[in-house]
Design a protein around this motif. Structure first.
Motif, short mmCIF file in Angstrom:
data_model
loop_
_atom_site.label_atom_id
_atom_site.label_comp_id
_atom_site.label_asym_id
_atom_site.label_seq_id
_atom_site.Cartn_x
_atom_site.Cartn_y
_atom_site.Cartn_z
N LEU A 102 -71.60 81.16 25.03
CA LEU A 102 -70.65 80.11 24.71
C LEU A 102 -70.92 78.86 25.54
O LEU A 102 -71.36 78.97 26.70
N MET A 103 -70.67 77.70 24.96
CA MET A 103 -70.60 76.45 25.71
C MET A 103 -69.17 75.94 25.58
O MET A 103 -68.64 75.83 24.48
N LEU A 104 -68.54 75.62 26.72
CA LEU A 104 -67.13 75.25 26.72
C LEU A 104 -66.92 73.79 27.09
O LEU A 104 -67.39 73.33 28.13
N LEU A 105 -66.19 73.09 26.25
CA LEU A 105 -65.70 71.76 26.58
C LEU A 105 -64.31 71.87 27.20
O LEU A 105 -63.58 72.83 26.92
N PRO A 106 -63.92 70.89 28.02
CA PRO A 106 -62.54 70.88 28.54
C PRO A 106 -61.56 70.58 27.42
O PRO A 106 -61.97 70.22 26.31
N PRO A 107 -60.24 70.72 27.68
CA PRO A 107 -59.26 70.36 26.64
C PRO A 107 -59.53 68.95 26.14
O PRO A 107 -59.76 68.03 26.93
N MET A 108 -59.48 68.78 24.83
CA MET A 108 -60.03 67.56 24.25
C MET A 108 -59.05 66.39 24.13
O MET A 108 -59.42 65.25 24.32
N ARG A 109 -57.80 66.65 23.79
CA ARG A 109 -56.89 65.53 23.51
C ARG A 109 -55.86 65.33 24.61
O ARG A 109 -54.87 64.64 24.42
N TYR A 110 -56.11 65.93 25.75
CA TYR A 110 -55.19 65.83 26.87
C TYR A 110 -56.02 65.76 28.14
O TYR A 110 -56.90 66.60 28.36
N LYS A 111 -55.79 64.77 28.98
CA LYS A 111 -56.55 64.66 30.22
C LYS A 111 -55.95 65.61 31.25
O LYS A 111 -55.07 65.25 32.03
N ALA A 112 -56.45 66.82 31.23
CA ALA A 112 -55.92 67.87 32.09
C ALA A 112 -56.22 67.58 33.56
O ALA A 112 -57.21 66.94 33.90
N THR A 113 -55.39 68.10 34.45
CA THR A 113 -55.64 68.03 35.88
C THR A 113 -56.77 69.00 36.23
O THR A 113 -57.15 69.86 35.42
N THR A 117 -57.66 72.37 34.16
CA THR A 117 -59.00 72.54 33.59
C THR A 117 -59.62 73.85 34.05
O THR A 117 -60.18 74.61 33.24
N VAL A 118 -59.51 74.14 35.34
CA VAL A 118 -60.04 75.40 35.87
C VAL A 118 -59.32 76.59 35.23
O VAL A 118 -59.94 77.59 34.85
N THR A 119 -58.00 76.48 35.10
CA THR A 119 -57.21 77.56 34.49
C THR A 119 -57.63 77.79 33.05
O THR A 119 -57.77 78.94 32.58
N TYR A 120 -57.88 76.70 32.33
CA TYR A 120 -58.31 76.77 30.93
C TYR A 120 -59.66 77.50 30.81
O TYR A 120 -59.80 78.46 30.05
N PHE A 121 -60.64 77.04 31.57
CA PHE A 121 -61.96 77.66 31.51
C PHE A 121 -61.91 79.12 31.95
O PHE A 121 -62.56 79.99 31.35
N THR A 122 -61.13 79.40 32.99
CA THR A 122 -61.04 80.77 33.50
C THR A 122 -60.42 81.71 32.48
O THR A 122 -60.88 82.84 32.28
N ALA A 123 -59.39 81.24 31.79
CA ALA A 123 -58.74 82.07 30.78
C ALA A 123 -59.71 82.45 29.67
O ALA A 123 -59.72 83.60 29.20
N ILE A 124 -60.52 81.49 29.24
CA ILE A 124 -61.50 81.79 28.20
C ILE A 124 -62.54 82.77 28.72
O ILE A 124 -62.89 83.76 28.06
N ALA A 125 -63.03 82.52 29.93
CA ALA A 125 -64.06 83.38 30.50
C ALA A 125 -63.58 84.82 30.64
O ALA A 125 -64.33 85.78 30.42
#
Length: 299
Positions: A102-113, A117-125
């Motif tokens: 997988l290649m992961l982009l950060p959340p796209m329509r919201y400038k996450a902190t 961002t780390v929480t988002y990527f970690t949850a997917i991983a």
């Protein structure tokens, strides 16, 4: 297991004139990439016009690519969803139908902190066993994945690589100094590729490779063989073409180049439209000049 090195094309999606998937031309292009010696195929990025594809079309492209590649090289799926839940669903589905990474982009329509961002990527991983490359492109996506953030992210064993598109070549060195072989670095900006490879990048997620796979692979192989002068000869010829990748119309530009090399069509999906007027003529002139002066590659 993905080595995260070499040239990995972010391939375009081929369409027919009536806006259906053109799987015949798609297969022709994928086979050209493999014949040139690429190290993986990335589906569903900007070049793939993923934001305009239906879920069933994405699945068709994944299954078609897996069939063409026959497990000879990894097939990597880009994830750029709007919610964490949707991103996890895409990751799980990709794994279930045989994708290799997988290649992961950060959340796209919201400038996450940074924390979000780390929480988002970690949850997917944590939702998948697939190996992961983080796409770090603060210029286009307004979120930078810093070294301190990567320190947290690599606690997930399957986060293994970064597509480095900060436009700061020294970031390649900083990542290597801090993480060594734990985090592989693939340059993601065509016009900075040779420089990034010289400073230690492990690979190149490329755009113009869609039209010129042999030249792209030759540059990579020559740099890694410490034949930088020979690589530079090709790179100088390539630069006007590579600049077509750093444009909002990069899809139209690259598809025109694919027409010139016989491994694509210029069909795009609305709201994108084929280039018009003076801009079309400008791009065609760049491509025509390049084709007339195409270099002879070393064996």
């Amino acid at each position: 297991m993905i080595k995260w090195e070499g040239v990995m094309p972010a391939v375009t999606t081929k369409f027919t004139e009536d806006d259906q998937l053109d799987l015949v031309m798609f297969e022709k292009n994928i086979k050209a990439q493999m014949e040139a010696g690429v190290n993986g195929i990335i589906l569903g990025g900007t070049l793939g016009e993923a934001s305009t594809l239906k879920a069933e079309e994405k699945e068709t492209l994944i299954k078609t690519t897996l069939s063409i590649t026959e497990q000879k090289i990894p097939v990597i799926i880009n994830i750029a969803e709007q919610t964490t839940e949707d991103a996890i669903a895409v990751a799980k589905h990709a794994e279930s139908i045989g994708a290799n990474g997988l290649m992961l982009l950060p959340p796209m329509r919201y400038k996450a902190t940074d924390f979000e961002t780390v929480t988002y990527f970690t949850a997917i991983a944590q939702s998948t066993s697939l190996p992961i490359m983080i796409y770090n492109n603060p210029v286009d996506y307004k979120i930078e994945v810093t070294l301190d953030m990567f320190e947290e992210l690599i606690k997930c064993d399957n986060i293994q690589a970064v597509k480095e598109s900060t436009r700061d070549i020294t970031n390649v060195i900083r990542i290597k100094n801090r993480f060594g072989h734990r985090l592989k670095v693939l340059t993601g900006v065509d016009t900075l590729a040779l420089e990034s490879l010289v400073t230690g990048a492990d690979g190149w997620v490329a755009g113009l490779v869609c039209a010129y796979p042999a030249e792209t692979v030759a540059i990579y192989n020559l740099v890694k063989a410490a034949k930088v002068d020979e690589a530079m000869e090709i790179y100088r010829w390539f630069m006007p073409l590579l600049e077509l990748d750093i444009s909002p119309q990069l899809v139209q530009n690259i598809k025109l180049a694919e027409v010139a090399t016989g491994i694509g069509t210029e069909n795009v999906r609305a709201p994108r439209l084929p280039l018009q007027g003076a801009e079309r003529e400008r791009v065609l002139k760049i491509i025509d000049t390049a084709m007339k002066n195409r270099p002879i590659l070393p064996a």
